[in-house]
Design an enzyme around this catalytic site. Sequence first.
Site, short mmCIF file in Angstrom:
data_model
loop_
_atom_site.label_atom_id
_atom_site.label_comp_id
_atom_site.label_asym_id
_atom_site.label_seq_id
_atom_site.Cartn_x
_atom_site.Cartn_y
_atom_site.Cartn_z
N LYS A 1 -6.44 11.71 1.85
CA LYS A 1 -6.15 12.95 2.65
C LYS A 1 -5.00 13.12 2.70
CE LYS A 1 -6.30 12.74 6.82
NZ LYS A 1 -5.70 12.50 7.88
N LYS B 1 5.01 13.23 8.80
CA LYS B 1 3.82 12.39 8.74
C LYS B 1 3.60 12.38 7.18
CE LYS B 1 0.91 8.96 9.17
NZ LYS B 1 -0.03 9.05 9.94
#
Length: 309
Positions: free
Chosen positions: A252, A184
Amino acid sequence: MGSKYPNPISPSHTRIGWIGIGVMGGAMASRLISAGYTLTFYARNPTHPNSLSLQSQGAKLADSPSHLATSSDVVFTMLGHPSDVKSILLDQNGVVSSLNPNTVTVDSTSSHPDLAREISLAARAKNAWSIDAPVSGGDIGARDGKLAIFAAGEASVVEWLQPLFKIMGKATYVGPSGSGQSCKIANQITIASNLIGISEGLVFAKRTGLDLEQFVNAIRGGSAGSKALELFGERMIKKDFRPGGHAEYQVKDLGMGVNFVEGGDDDSKPVVLPGASLAKQIFIGMVANGDGKLGGQGVISVIDRINGD
């Protein structure tokens, strides 16, 4: 009652627990309910619109993560930050502490590979299993069941979960625990630069007088065509920045990639990612402009500002 691993998953027997009912999580949970599964969810804000929507579809509201875990065969989490994941799953009264043997947790949050491995070890200590399975595809993919799911952990458990994954999208097994999160992060590095490229292409096309919709139609069949262009090109033109994933989450995720170090204390080997570092700074600029809760496609607003638009 219930159907734990390795007994076959079915709507009539498998009890689903769900934590995280935002834009993505709410849509994913809704699809499982529509497929006939019994779903119980925990929400820190029980009056959240998605909480009320899920209850209207027949879902039950649990009063704590631990109570949800004790009454579920599979527990999904779809949260905002690794700190949320650690708290919900690993705190003294969290999900893992209350798992029954042979139950499975599935974390679809974009989180850290090391945390995924920590959760897996904690689950195995309870004779349960943990799979990290973050997703890509945004709110449209979540709504339409077309998410790309990066599943990692015990291969046989991932295969067992396929009936659930197929309702939400297409799951690809990518390796042992933590590999889903690594995949991811790599995905986010790729999509961030793609969104910035589309943004700059659109800003340049506008400045030179091109019709933006014609421009997008012209390039979509060539090498510049991409899933990101299909999902977000028209939204960017129309300044539709409703979030599938918040821009602050992109910061993030890019940070986990830029700060990644492989190896131990004596043989640490950083990964040098100059493009991702620049992309992170551009998305930080978007957050600094007060737009962190907008979708990542809103990064075009940063390029507009730089150019005085």
